[in-house]
Design a protein around this motif. Structure first.
Motif, PDB file in Angstrom:
ATOM      1  N   THR A 249       0.828  -1.206   0.000  1.00 21.91           N
ATOM      2  CA  THR A 249       0.000   0.000   0.000  1.00 21.91           C
ATOM      3  C   THR A 249       0.861   1.253   0.000  1.00 21.91           C
ATOM      4  OG1 THR A 249      -1.717  -1.211   1.197  1.00 21.91           O
ATOM      5  CG2 THR A 249      -1.891   1.185   1.167  1.00 21.91           C
ATOM      6  N   LEU A 250       1.933   1.258   0.790  1.00 22.81           N
ATOM      7  CA  LEU A 250       2.840   2.409   0.770  1.00 22.81           C
ATOM      8  C   LEU A 250       3.466   2.588  -0.605  1.00 22.81           C
ATOM      9  CD1 LEU A 250       4.687   2.087   4.205  1.00 22.81           C
ATOM     10  CD2 LEU A 250       3.008   3.819   3.559  1.00 22.81           C
ATOM     11  N   HIS A 251       3.738   1.476  -1.295  1.00 19.73           N
ATOM     12  CA  HIS A 251       4.331   1.557  -2.634  1.00 19.73           C
ATOM     13  C   HIS A 251       3.435   2.356  -3.582  1.00 19.73           C
ATOM     14  CE1 HIS A 251       6.711   0.310  -6.094  1.00 19.73           C
ATOM     15  NE2 HIS A 251       5.578   0.012  -6.709  1.00 19.73           N
ATOM     16  N   ARG A 252       2.109   2.222  -3.406  1.00 19.33           N
ATOM     17  CA  ARG A 252       1.180   2.980  -4.261  1.00 19.33           C
ATOM     18  C   ARG A 252       1.360   4.477  -4.096  1.00 19.33           C
ATOM     19  NH1 ARG A 252      -3.589   0.287  -2.105  1.00 19.33           N
ATOM     20  NH2 ARG A 252      -4.448   2.389  -1.847  1.00 19.33           N
ATOM     21  N   PHE A 253       1.852   4.883  -2.944  1.00 19.89           N
ATOM     22  CA  PHE A 253       2.028   6.314  -2.671  1.00 19.89           C
ATOM     23  C   PHE A 253       3.488   6.737  -2.754  1.00 19.89           C
ATOM     24  CE2 PHE A 253      -1.900   5.015  -0.606  1.00 19.89           C
ATOM     25  CZ  PHE A 253      -2.775   5.995  -1.044  1.00 19.89           C
ATOM     26  N   GLY A 254       4.308   5.890  -3.383  1.00 20.63           N
ATOM     27  CA  GLY A 254       5.711   6.235  -3.566  1.00 20.63           C
ATOM     28  C   GLY A 254       6.542   6.127  -2.308  1.00 20.63           C
ATOM     29  N   LYS A 255       6.082   5.324  -1.340  1.00 23.91           N
ATOM     30  CA  LYS A 255       6.784   5.162  -0.073  1.00 23.91           C
ATOM     31  C   LYS A 255       7.226   3.723   0.099  1.00 23.91           C
ATOM     32  CE  LYS A 255       5.767   9.397   1.353  1.00 23.91           C
ATOM     33  NZ  LYS A 255       6.797  10.433   1.602  1.00 23.91           N
TER      34      LYS A 255
END
Length: 254
Positions: free
Chosen positions: A208-214
């Motif tokens: 989920t963080l990957h979706r926000f560039g994290k």
């Protein structure tokens, strides 16, 4: 309205102690809530705050049903909210404080990407510690507007932890949590019966963080979700949770 405008409006409201502004009720989708949360976090970090990790909420199926949300939610942890076991909080300074009993994972290495496996998540863990999360139920009723509560960091106030231990061959699902308030047992549960598997939670958070560039970083602390519902605290209460095979953690409200 742009995300920056949303962040500015929420920032101004929060500065006035308004965490569920009426003009924003029903206006944000969950993605908007997360982007606003991360925008507010960026402002806090720019102002000198230090992020030390993340929290995951709604990790129990019945909690997701209650909030009509198909997946968990995430928030962030700040160093200013980190307390050691036995910490005494001033009850009058808090907005309807409640405590959740959780495990705190600390990462040994970075973890990122859209398709992390349970094994990769496990191999990234350095230690696990007994922990409590302090939330402020008086900030906002999450059932009124979950996306707006996500923007407000899911009511996160502080997190308290005991001594970390090596993960070893730990079976997360077999971990028990016995919760006492003022010496009386109020909950005695086993992880797999009440909460998602913590490794699955870590995988969900990473994706989920990957979706926000994290992504997750070595040294990050991850609060992996409560074994119980939030337990309201009254002035003078002492809460103590013993996690089987891991250790104990406590906090006092004076």
């Amino acid at each position: 309205m742009s995300n920056e405008q949303t962040v500015q409006s929420l920032w101004d409201n929060h500065a006035r102690g308004i965490f569920l502004p009426q003009e924003w009720l029903g206006k944000l989708a969950m993605e908007d809530g997360y982007r606003a949360q991360l925008g507010l976090l960026e402002r806090k970090v720019a102002g000198g705050a230090r992020q030390v990790g993340w929290k995951v909420g709604l990790t129990a199926p019945h909690m997701r049903e209650m909030f009509r949300n198909p997946e968990p939610v995430f928030g962030y942890l700040l160093q200013s909210g980190r307390k050691e076991s036995g910490h005494a909080f001033t009850w009058a300074d808090l907005r309807k404080p409640a405590v959740e009993s959780e495990l705190m994972i600390t990462l040994a290495r970075d973890l990122g990407g859209p398709a992390v496996t349970n094994d990769e998540a496990r191999n990234a863990i350095a230690t696990v510690a007994p922990a409590l999360e302090l939330v402020e139920l008086g900030r906002a009723d999450m059932r009124t507007d979950l996306a707006l509560a996500v923007a407000d960091n899911v009511a996160q106030c502080a997190f308290i932890h005991g001594t970390p231990v090596a993960i070893g061959q730990l079976d997360f699902g077999a971990v028990s949590a016995k919760v006492e308030i003022n010496g009386a047992v109020v909950a005695d549960v086993v992880g797999r019966e009440v909460i998602d598997n913590q490794l699955q939670t870590l995988v969900w958070l990473t994706g989920t963080l990957h979706r926000f560039g994290k992504g997750l970083r070595a040294g990050d602390c991850i609060m992996t979700g409560s074994f119980t519902k939030p337990l309201p605290m009254e002035r003078g209460d002492r809460i103590r949770t013993e996690f089987g095979g891991i250790g104990q953690v406590s906090a006092l409200f004076s």
